[in-house]
Scaffold this active site. Structure first.
Site, PDB file in Angstrom:
ATOM      1  N   HIS A  92      -8.034  -6.247   5.932  1.00  0.00           N
ATOM      2  CA  HIS A  92      -7.268  -5.210   5.224  1.00  0.00           C
ATOM      3  C   HIS A  92      -6.521  -5.869   4.086  1.00  0.00           C
ATOM      4  O   HIS A  92      -5.662  -6.730   4.307  1.00  0.00           O
ATOM      5  CB  HIS A  92      -6.295  -4.512   6.171  1.00  0.00           C
ATOM      6  CG  HIS A  92      -5.392  -3.535   5.466  1.00  0.00           C
ATOM      7  ND1 HIS A  92      -5.896  -2.500   4.705  1.00  0.00           N
ATOM      8  CD2 HIS A  92      -4.043  -3.442   5.378  1.00  0.00           C
ATOM      9  CE1 HIS A  92      -4.888  -1.816   4.194  1.00  0.00           C
ATOM     10  NE2 HIS A  92      -3.750  -2.366   4.583  1.00  0.00           N
ATOM     11  N   ASP A  95      -4.116  -5.202   1.037  1.00  0.00           N
ATOM     12  CA  ASP A  95      -3.214  -4.328   0.294  1.00  0.00           C
ATOM     13  C   ASP A  95      -3.324  -4.597  -1.201  1.00  0.00           C
ATOM     14  O   ASP A  95      -3.250  -5.751  -1.635  1.00  0.00           O
ATOM     15  CB  ASP A  95      -1.766  -4.567   0.733  1.00  0.00           C
ATOM     16  CG  ASP A  95      -1.506  -4.084   2.144  1.00  0.00           C
ATOM     17  OD1 ASP A  95      -1.732  -2.891   2.398  1.00  0.00           O
ATOM     18  OD2 ASP A  95      -1.091  -4.899   2.989  1.00  0.00           O
ATOM     19  N   ASP A 124      -4.201   1.899   7.494  1.00  0.00           N
ATOM     20  CA  ASP A 124      -2.801   1.492   7.361  1.00  0.00           C
ATOM     21  C   ASP A 124      -1.847   2.570   6.858  1.00  0.00           C
ATOM     22  O   ASP A 124      -0.645   2.444   7.065  1.00  0.00           O
ATOM     23  CB  ASP A 124      -2.710   0.260   6.445  1.00  0.00           C
ATOM     24  CG  ASP A 124      -1.389  -0.480   6.582  1.00  0.00           C
ATOM     25  OD1 ASP A 124      -0.733  -0.351   7.630  1.00  0.00           O
ATOM     26  OD2 ASP A 124      -1.001  -1.202   5.654  1.00  0.00           O
ATOM     27  N   HIS A 144      -1.059   2.680  -0.596  1.00  0.00           N
ATOM     28  CA  HIS A 144      -0.065   3.110   0.388  1.00  0.00           C
ATOM     29  C   HIS A 144       1.174   2.216   0.442  1.00  0.00           C
ATOM     30  O   HIS A 144       2.037   2.443   1.310  1.00  0.00           O
ATOM     31  CB  HIS A 144      -0.700   3.238   1.781  1.00  0.00           C
ATOM     32  CG  HIS A 144      -1.355   1.988   2.272  1.00  0.00           C
ATOM     33  ND1 HIS A 144      -2.682   1.716   2.063  1.00  0.00           N
ATOM     34  CD2 HIS A 144      -0.866   0.927   2.960  1.00  0.00           C
ATOM     35  CE1 HIS A 144      -2.986   0.562   2.613  1.00  0.00           C
ATOM     36  NE2 HIS A 144      -1.893   0.056   3.161  1.00  0.00           N
TER      37      HIS A 144
END
Length: 998
Positions: free
Chosen positions: A49, A51, A173, A423
Site C-alpha cells: 500500500h 500512500d 485504507d 485519502h
C-alpha cells in the site's frame, strides 16, 4: 531421509492432482489458479500500500528520500517485485496506485517494458483499483472521483490494453465507505470491491453473522444489477495475520523448514497458520478466504516476502498428506472474486453506507470531514477550474494548447487533482509539509490551465488580451481592478444552462459604468470593503471598495463586460455609509431574514414566494477538544473528533451588526468576536440566503483546542432524522444514535453522529424543509431535533495517535492560526419542492463561472471577422434536469463527453423524469461524430461490458451480459434519474469565419 523424500514426492503428486497451480494462459480469469473442491482455499495476496503522500511528499515517497521520517521508497518496491516475478512464474503481485506506477514506467528501458507487459498479460502482475490515487470517500466530490479514476485507468489501458484494466476495486485504507463510491465503481464496470476499514462494532457483528461479504445495492434509482457491486471486508484491515509479516519493516521470525537447523520452526508456524485460517473461515460464508500479505510501503526487498511465502505454501500444503483440508496458494483479488462467484453462495444485501468509522469506543474518525478546511476549499475550487480548463481546451483544440500565451494543456492540473483526492490529501490528514506540497501541485495546475484558458479565450473572442486571473477575490484582492480606470471582465459559465452571476470586484473608485456584451448598460453598485476583509487580506490588497453587478452568461460559454470608472464632481459622489446598527431584517423578492435587535443574531427566515416562515437562530459555537479523560485517553486530532462535552460553547451570545443596503444587495455584517464574523446576504432576484463566514485565527492561548461549528436551531419536529449527501449526489437518511444494519452502542453522542457533507445537509418535518449547501466538504449533524450544525474549522493541540505524528495546528501569516472564509447557502422550501432548487444550486456551487480580467487594450488575434463578446458552445440549453458533467480532450481528435441526470427518481415530481438529448445537434461551435458509449471511466466500450451475477437473499442472480442500449442512437440518448452516460466522439472544429460571423 527416505521417508522425507517420499513425503515430498507425495506432495508433488497431490498438488498436481488438485491443480493448485497451472501455467498462465493469459490475463483475467483464465490465469487464475484452479482451487480444489473440498478444501479451505487460502488466497495469499502479495501487495503493497503506497500512500500518494502522507508523512512524506509524493516525490519523497517515490525516491525514498527522508527515510528519517519514514522508510519508504516506491521505485525500489517496483524494481524488487518485478525482479522476483520475472524469476518465478508461480509468483503474483498486485499494484494499485497509478500515479506511482506511471512515474516508474517512464524511467524503464524498452526491455523492461516488454518484460513487465508480459507479466501483465500473464496475469501475474495485476493492476487493482487503478485510479491515480486511492481516493478518500468522505471528503471527495463525485466529479473529482470520476476524473482521478479516469486518469489512472486510461493510463493503464493505453499502456497495457485490456490486460491492464482492473476488474476489482481496492480501497483498503480509506476511513469509511460511501454509497456513491460503490455506485461509481459499479458504473465503471468493476466486478467487486474490497476494503479494509469499517466500524469496530459493525465488523464484530458481521463476523458473528458471517456477513463480511455482501452485495452492495448502491442505488435506489438505478435498477439491479447495474448499480450492484459485490463487496468484501478484508479480515485484517490490509495487513497479514499476526505473526506472518516477512518484510524488512517487520519483526516476525522467518519460516525455517530445515530440520537440521537448531531454530527450525516450520511446525510451529504451520500450526499457527492453520489455526489462523480456520478461525478466519468461521467468519466467512464460502470455502475460500483471503489473506493480504503486505502493508504500507512493503516489498522494497521483495525476496524476504516471497521466500517465506514459498516455504509457507510448501509446508502448509504438505499437511494435506496428514489429512489437512487447508490449501494455500498465490492469488489476486480478481482470482479470489472468481472463486467466490463459482462457490454459488447466497449473499446478504446492503443498501446503506459505512459511515461513520470508529476503531474503538471513543475513537470516531469524523474530524477529518473538516480538517484543513482551507485546503478542502482550494481543492473544490481547483476542480471547478479544471472543468473550465477541460471545456475550453476541448472547444479550441490545438489553439488552446499552443496559442499566443505559450504551450500548455490540462494534464498538469488533472494529475495534481488526482493526487489531491488521495485519502491523506483532501482529508487533511497529512503532515504540514506534505499538505504544502499538495497545495503547490494544485497551484502549478492553475498556472498551466491559466495558459490554456487564455489561449482559448483569445481564439474564441478573436482578441489577444493581457488576461489576468485574480484568485483572491474572496478577500477583495485584484491588481487589475484596483489600479485600472478601465478594464474588461470575462465570465465563462461551464454549466449547460445560462445563469445570472453576482460579480464583486475590488476597486478604488466611487462609481463605475458597466457595459454588457450587447452594449447594454448593466446596473452596478459600489460598497465599502468591510473591516473584516481588510484585516484578513493584510498587505495583499489596498482596495477601499467593491464593485457589484449581475452578469448574464450563456450556457457553456462566456460574456464579456467593459467597466469604466466615472469621474464625478465631489458633490455627486455617493458617500457609502454603513446602515443602522443591529438591523431587524433584510429582504428581496423571494426571501426575508429577521434579526433579533437585542442579540444581532438571525431570528427567522421567510420564503416569500412559497409563503413559508420558520423561526430560527444561527450562531457560532465551539467544542472543547478532548485531550483524553478517565473513559479513554483518546484526544481529538486530524482524524478523530472527540469533544470533551456534548454541549458546545458560544463564541458569543451577541453579534455587533450593521446593514449595507442598495439596489443589488442587502447585507448584514455580524461580528461575533475578534476571530469570528459573518455576512448574511441577499442579492437581487436570489432564491437563497448566503452566509459568508470567516473564522480564525482560532485562539488557543487558554490551552484548549477548539472545533468551531455553525449551528442553526429551529422548532421543526424531526424525530432524530436528518439528511446528508453522498459525495455530492445521492441523499442519505441519517438517524441519530442509530445504524441501519446493526445495533449501535453509542459512546460519543456528538462525534458518533457526525457524517460527511459534500454539498448539502437538511432537516424536515412533514411540510417544511430547511437546507444548507456547502462550498467544500465538512462534517455535519443534527445533534438535537430541529437543529443543524456544520463544523467549519478546527485547531487542535494534540496528535490523535493515528500515525501523522503532529497536532492539527495550521498556521497562517506571522505564525498565527490560519483564517478560513467560506459560504453556506440557506434554503427554506416545501418538502415536495425542495429538490429542484437544491440540485440546481449544488451543481452551480461546484461548477461556478470563472472570472477572467484584462486591461481592455487587446489587439486582434486573427482577421476572421468581428470579435466575439458573447458565446455559447451549445445550440440550445440543456434541460434543467440534465447536466454536462464532462467535456474534455481524450486524444488529439477525440472528445470525452459525460451527461448526467442529477435527480433521484422520487425527489421531484417534475425533474425526476427521464430526459432525451440529441447529441448530433447539441453543440454549435464543434462537430461531433462517431459516438461510442463507454463505461464511466471511458476505458471499456459499453457493448463489451460483462459483469458477474450474484445470488442474493433478496432474489435470484441477475446477469449483465449486455448493456441496456446495445445499439447507440446519438440522436436519441435517454437519461434516467441518477444515470451518467459516457461517450467518446470524434471532434472537428468549425471554421473561424463562421464562428466570428464572417
Amino acid at each position: 531421509m527416505e521417508r522425507r523424500w517420499l513425503s515430498e514426492l507425495l506432495v508433488v503428486l497431490l498438488l498436481g492432482a488438485v491443480g493448485n497451480l497451472k501455467e498462465a494462459e493469459g490475463c483475467g480469469e483464465q490465469s487464475c489458479p484452479q482451487a480444489p473442491d473440498g478444501f479451505l482455499n487460502v488466497h495469499l495476496i502479495p501487495h503493497t500500500h503506497n500512500d500518494v503522500g502522507w508523512l512524506k511528499t509524493v516525490d519523497q515517497y517515490y525516491y525514498g528520500a527522508r527515510n528519517d521520517i519514514q522508510h519508504a521508497g516506491v521505485q525500489y518496491i517496483l524494481d524488487s517485485v518485478v525482479s522476483q516475478l520475472l524469476r518465478d512464474p508461480n509468483k503474483r503481485f498486485i499494484y494499485a496506485e497509478s500515479a506511482f506506477f506511471w512515474r516508474w514506467w517512464k524511467q524503464q528501458d524498452e526491455q523492461m517494458k516488454r518484460d513487465v507487459t508480459r507479466l501483465v498479460e500473464e496475469g501475474r502482475l495485476e493492476f487493482i483499483n487503478g485510479g491515480w490515487s486511492m481516493n478518500d470517500e468522505a471528503a471527495t466530490h463525485y466529479s473529482s472521483i470520476i476524473d482521478q479514476m479516469t486518469l489512472g485507468l486510461q493510463f493503464l489501458k493505453s499502456t497495457f490494453g485490456d490486460c491492464g484494466r482492473p476488474r476489482v476495486a481496492w480501497h483498503i485504507d480509506p476511513f469509511g465507505h460511501s454509497k456513491e463510491q460503490a455506485l461509481l465503481f459499479a458504473q465503471m464496470g468493476y466486478d467487486g470491491f474490497f476494503f479494509g476499514r469499517l466500524d469496530y462494532q459493525d465488523k464484530a457483528n458481521r463476523e458473528k453473522t458471517k456477513q463480511m461479504e455482501m452485495l452492495w445495492r448502491a442505488s435506489d434509482d438505478i435498477p439491479p444489477p447495474y448499480a450492484d457491486l459485490f463487496t468484501g471486508v478484508l479480515p485484517n484491515g490490509y495487513n497479514p495475520p499476526d505473526g506472518f509479516c516477512w518484510d524488512q519493516l517487520c519483526d516476525d521470525v522467518p519460516l525455517i523448514d530445515d530440520p537440521s537447523i537448531e531454530d527450525y520452526n516450520a511446525d510451529v508456524i504451520v500450526k499457527k497458520f492453520l489455526k489462523a485460517a480456520t478461525q478466519q473461515a468461521e467468519k466467512y460464508l464460502s470455502d475460500h478466504i483471503v489473506m493480504t500479505m503486505g502493508s504500507d510501503f512493503q516489498y522494497e526487498n521483495a525476496i524476504l516476502w516471497f521466500k517465506n511465502m514459498d516455504r509457507l505454501i510448501k509446508n502448509v500444503n504438505m499437511q494435506q498428506i496428514n489429512g489437512s483440508k487447508v490449501n494455500v496458494f498465490y492469488s489476486t483479488p480478481s482470482c479470489y472474486l472468481q472463486s467466490l462467484h463459482r462457490a454459488n453462495v447466497t449473499w446478504p444485501v446492503k443498501t446503506d453506507d459505512f459511515f461513520p468509522y470508529a476503531d474503538g469506543p471513543h475513537m470516531f474518525w469524523t474530524g477529518y470531514f473538516t480538517s484543513r478546511p482551507a485546503f478542502k476549499g482550494y481543492e473544490r475550487l481547483s476542480n471547478n477550474f479544471l472543468q473550465v480548463c477541460n471545456q475550453m481546451e476541448a472547444l479550441s483544440g490545438v489553439e488552446a494548447r499552443n496559442g499566443p500565451y505559450g504551450q500548455s494543456n490540462s494534464t498538469v492540473m488533472r494529475r495534481a487533482m488526482g493526487v489531491a483526492q488521495h485519502h491523506d490529501a483532501v482529508t487533511g490528514t497529512a503532515k504540514q509539509p506534505v499538505n504544502n506540497d499538495y497545495t503547490l501541485r494544485l497551484s502549478q495546475g492553475w498556472d498551466s490551465c491559466q495558459v490554456v484558458i487564455s489561449n482559448s479565450l483569445s481564439s474564441l473572442t478573436g482578441i489577444k488580451e493581457n488576461f489576468a486571473f485574480c484568485n483572491l477575490l474572496n478577500i477583495s484582492v485584484c491588481h487589475v481592478t484596483e489600479t485600472a480606470n478601465n478594464f474588461k471582465v470575462f465570465l465563462y459559465n461551464p454549466l449547460g444552462r445560462s445563469i445570472t452571476w453576482n460579480v464583486r470586484l475590488p476597486v478604488n473608485g466611487h462609481a463605475y459604468k458597466v457595459i454588457g456584451p450587447n452594449d447594454e448598460t448593466i446596473p452596478s453598485e459600489v460598497v465599502d470593503v468591510s473591516d473584516f476583509t481588510k484585516e484578513l487580506r493584510l498587505y495583499q490588497g489596498r482596495a477601499e471598495r467593491e464593485l457589484i453587478f449581475q452578469g448574464q452568461i450563456p450556457a457553456m460559454g462566456f460574456s464579456s463586460f467593459t467597466v469604466g470608472k466615472l469621474s464625478l464632481p465631489d458633490r455627486f459622489v455617493f458617500k457609502s455609509k454603513k446602515g443602522k446598527k443591529q438591523p431587524d431584517k433584510i429582504q428581496n423578492q423571494y426571501y426575508r431574514v429577521d434579526f433579533d435587535p437585542e442579540t444581532g443574531l438571525m431570528s427567522g427566515i421567510h420564503n416569500l414566494e412559497k409563503n413559508i416562515s420558520l423561526p430560527l437562530t444561527q450562531s457560532f459555537y465551539w467544542y472543547n477538544a478532548s485531550i483524553g479523560n478517565e473513559e479513554s485517553s483518546q484526544p481529538s486530532g486530524a482524524y478523530i473528533f472527540r469533544p470533551n462535552n456534548s454541549s458546545p460553547l458560544p463564541v458569543s451570545q451577541h453579534s455587533r451588526s450593521y446593514l449595507v443596503q442598495n439596489s443589488l444587495v442587502q447585507e448584514v455584517y455580524q461580528n461575533f468576536s475578534s476571530w469570528c464574523s459573518q455576512v448574511v446576504r441577499l442579492y437581487k432576484d436570489q432564491r437563497y440566503v448566503e452566509l459568508e463566514w470567516t473564522v480564525g485565527p482560532i485562539p488557543i492561548g487558554d490551552g484548549c483546542g477548539k472545533e468551531v461549528i455553525s449551528l442553526i436551531d429551529t422548532k421543526l419536529q424531526t424525530g432524530g432524522v436528518f439528511y446528508t449527501d453522498s459525495n455530492g449526489r445521492q441523499i442519505m437518511q441519517r438517524r441519530r444514535d442509530s445504524r441501519e444494519t446493526w445495533k449501535l452502542n453509542q459512546t460519543e453522542p456528538v462525534a458518533g453522529n457526525y457524517y460527511p457533507v459534500n454539498s448539502r445537509i437538511y432537516i424536515k418535518d412533514k411540510y417544511t424543509q430547511l437546507s444548507v449547501l456547502t462550498d467544500r466538504s465538512q462534517g455535519g449533524s443534527s445533534i438535537r431535533d430541529g437543529s443543524l450544525e456544520l463544523m467549519v474549522h478546527r485547531r487542535l493541540l494534540y496528535d490523535d495517535n493515528r500515525g501523522v505524528g503532529e497536532p492539527l495546528l495550521e498556521n497562517g501569516f506571522f505564525g498565527e492560526g490560519i483564517v478560513v472564509r467560506g459560504r453556506h447557502l440557506l434554503l427554506l422550501d416545501h418538502v415536495e419542492e425542495a429538490a429542484d432548487a437544491h440540485r440546481t444550486l449544488a451543481l452551480q456551487q461546484y461548477m461556478s463561472p470563472q472570472v477572467v480580467l484584462s486591461y481592455g487594450d487587446g489587439i486582434p488575434y486573427s482577421q476572421e471577422g468581428t470579435p466575439l463578446r458573447k458565446f455559447s458552445a451549445l445550440r440550445s440549453e440543456l434541460p434543467h434536469n440534465a447536466h454536462l458533467l464532462t467535456f474534455a480532450m481524450h486524444s488529439p481528435d477525440k472528445i470525452l463527453l459525460r451527461l448526467e441526470h442529477p435527480f433521484q427518481s422520487q425527489e421531484s415530481k417534475n425533474s425526476s423524469q427521464p430526459i432525451t438529448i440529441n447529441l448530433n445537434t447539441l453543440f454549435s461551435s464543434v462537430f461531433l461524430s462517431d459516438f461510442e458509449e463507454t463505461t464511466l471511466a471511458a476505458n471499456l466500450e459499453k457493448s463489451r461490458l460483462k459483469r458477474l451475477a450474484w445470488r442474493t437473499k433478496t432474489g435470484s442472480a441477475l446477469q449483465m451480459d449486455t448493456p441496456r442500449s446495445p445499439v447507440l442512437d446519438p440522436s436519441n440518448v435517454t437519461l434516467s434519474p441518477m444515470e451518467i452516460r459516457t461517450f467518446l466522439a470524434t471532434i472537428r472544429y468549425r471554421d473561424k469565419t463562421a464562428l466570428h460571423g464572417r
